[in-house]
Design an enzyme around this catalytic site. Structure first.
Site, PDB file in Angstrom:
ATOM      1  N   LYS A 162       0.947  -1.176   0.006  1.00  0.00           N
ATOM      2  CA  LYS A 162      -0.177   0.135   0.041  1.00  0.00           C
ATOM      3  C   LYS A 162       1.093   1.074  -0.117  1.00  0.00           C
ATOM      4  O   LYS A 162       2.038   1.240   0.750  1.00  0.00           O
ATOM      5  CB  LYS A 162      -0.955   0.005   1.187  1.00  0.00           C
ATOM      6  CG  LYS A 162      -1.695   1.082   1.432  1.00  0.00           C
ATOM      7  CD  LYS A 162      -2.737   0.949   2.624  1.00  0.00           C
ATOM      8  CE  LYS A 162      -3.630   2.240   3.029  1.00  0.00           C
ATOM      9  NZ  LYS A 162      -4.068   1.979   4.202  1.00  0.00           N
ATOM     10  N   SER A 205      -8.765   2.636   3.199  1.00  0.00           N
ATOM     11  CA  SER A 205      -8.008   3.219   2.243  1.00  0.00           C
ATOM     12  C   SER A 205      -6.974   2.183   1.576  1.00  0.00           C
ATOM     13  O   SER A 205      -6.325   2.563   0.654  1.00  0.00           O
ATOM     14  CB  SER A 205      -7.236   4.188   3.228  1.00  0.00           C
ATOM     15  OG  SER A 205      -6.275   3.636   4.155  1.00  0.00           O
ATOM     16  N   SER A 225      -9.478   0.269   7.508  1.00  0.00           N
ATOM     17  CA  SER A 225      -8.918   0.387   6.154  1.00  0.00           C
ATOM     18  C   SER A 225      -8.279  -1.122   5.505  1.00  0.00           C
ATOM     19  O   SER A 225      -7.899  -0.777   4.587  1.00  0.00           O
ATOM     20  CB  SER A 225      -7.711   1.584   6.203  1.00  0.00           C
ATOM     21  OG  SER A 225      -8.247   2.632   6.381  1.00  0.00           O
TER      22      SER A 225
END
Length: 468
Positions: free
Chosen positions: A82, A156, A180
């Site tokens: 990520k 996210s 997330s």
């Protein structure tokens, strides 16, 4: 043959490499072709290692195997990270026009994955500054859900979830400060673990390791199609790095198999804030029904005051009580004159939230008392099962408009308890529906064991029809 490979678990792939049924180079070529097939439609991976460099690293992994050198549990496995932590030689942006970090070192978790043999082949998309439950930003654009391109993969860690669900990699690294990891896993039908607070070091965050109020809520965690892969990688990630002062030298309870028949589980289908849709209710009913004969006790019981806790946590830790001034100051510092629409929506909400430092102290004391009450609630049980969200994946642009639907998540960031999200059903449209499995601190393996059983009984991840 290729689909059999790229949809395999990480554990299966590494075993095949060790048995020399497939080379690291062949595996890399398969995944490079798969990424080229799926990523243009998904926009999940926003930076990719040059193909020749990826193949060079794969050939080196093959050479080490041929020389019988010591290899790790992830030997030769392509993975993604990520866009939120330091990854050497990649540009880290957190989806913002204002961030341009090219680290000369890896975050502790990334270094550990590489030391275990993994090959980082790409960086995955996030909402600007990890600020939303969907993934879109002005730097890279939006990430789409592999089950319906009109819907979000979540946020996210949305890019990470999408590329894993579509078979672009078998394993990746996300982070979770308010859901997330778990919400994108739910949206895309994969498995994702928010580990016990203090289990995995956060060293190497971008732009700095100091996270302020959000620090105690946030952790890196693994994401994969199969629970067995979270089990595989968790020991790699866990343990002190002598830099993060909040990581404790506690050993996971992972040596002795979990006896499911001895477990006592509480469950709830509705948190009293956002009523789940019918498909989500059916999913938890089915999971409860099928687990009934598998465990010692399965009792419908919900912690009290969830609505109050959710509002307190959201306002205190996320909105901040300063009418968005802190975020606006940070935007100015990094030269972001026109933030993405998701940041603008967040700011519009934050500007309505104001409280004094005196009230902040009062709020933190109330939250501590709620944590104590929640620990007392959990005392008779080994696990809690509840929805991840009130609905399956949202249409693009709806994450703040329908934000209360994600109110099942941040309570378990405040407690610090491990929480696993895993697919247990689907909607009539074929969208995945996940459930949360929460365990006691340092008993991450309890959540994983229950997750494995539900995966077996309910099917777990299913290949998206759009990307066979």
């Amino acid at each position: 043959m290729s689909a059999e490979i790229y949809f395999s678990s990480a554990k299966q792939l590494v075993n095949r490499i060790k048995k020399k049924e497939i080379s690291c180079t062949e595996l890399m070529q398969i995944y490079l072709h798969r990424i080229a097939r799926v990523n243009p439609a998904l926009n999940a991976m926003v930076q990719q290692l040059e193909s020749e460099e990826a193949l060079r690293q794969a050939r080196n992994a093959d050479a080490r195997l041929a020389k019988f050198q010591v290899i790790g549990p992830l030997h030769g496995l392509p993975i993604t990270i990520k866009d939120t932590c330091k990854v050497k030689h990649f540009l880290i942006t957190k989806g913002s026009m204002g961030y341009h970090f090219r680290p000369s070192e890896d975050a502790s978790v990334v270094a550990r994955l590489k030391a275990a043999g993994a090959i980082v082949i790409g960086i995955t998309n996030v909402p600007e500054w990890n600020i939303a439950y969907e993934t879109d930003n002005d730097r890279y654009g939006k990430t789409c859900n592999p089950y319906d391109l009109n819907r979000t993969s979540g946020g996210s860690s949305g890019g990470e979830a999408a590329i894993i669900a579509a078979g672009g990699v078998a394993l990746g690294l996300g982070s979770d400060g308010g859901g997330s990891i778990r919400q994108p896993a739910h949206n895309t039908g994969i498995a994702g673990l928010k580990p016990t607070r203090g289990l995995i070091p956060s060293t190497g965050n971008v732009p700095s390791d100091g996270r302020g109020l959000l620090g105690p809520l946030t952790s890196y965690g693994p994401m994969a199609r199969f629970v067995e892969d979270l089990d595989l990688v968790l020991p790699v990630l866990a343990g002190p790095d002598h830099s993060d002062p909040d990581v404790l030298p506690v050993r996971l309870n992972d040596k002795k198999p979990i006896n499911l028949e001895s477990l006592r589980i509480a469950f709830y289908a509705d948190n009293g804030i956002a009523k789940p849709d019918e498909a989500t209710l059916q999913t938890i009913r089915r999971a409860v029904e099928i687990l009934q004969s598998e465990v010692a006790l399965l009792e419908e019981r919900r912690p009290e005051n969830l609505g109050t806790i959710y509002a307190l946590v959201t306002e205190t830790f996320f909105l901040g009580g300063d009418k968005g001034l802190g975020l606006q100051t940070a935007l100015n510092h990094f030269g972001v004159t026109k933030p993405s629409y998701l940041v603008q929506q967040f700011l519009a909400i934050a500007r309505r939230c104001e409280f004094s430092v005196t009230e902040l102290h009062q709020r933190l004391r109330r939250i501590d008392q709620f944590r104590i009450d929640l620990a007392k609630f959990f005392a008779p049980y080994d696990a809690i099962i509840c929805p991840v969200a009130a609905t399956p994946a949202k249409l693009h642009g709806r994450s703040f408009v329908e934000g209360h639907d994600f109110s099942y998540l941040n309570i378990y960031n405040v407690t610090g308890w491990p929480a696993l999200a895993i697919r247990c059903g689907c909607s009539v449209e074929g969208l995945p529906i996940g459930l949360q499995i929460i365990a006691k601190p340092w008993h991450d393996t309890t959540a994983l064991s229950i997750g494995k059983r539900l995966q077996t009984l309910l099917g777990g991840w299913q290949a998206p029809a759009l990307f066979p």
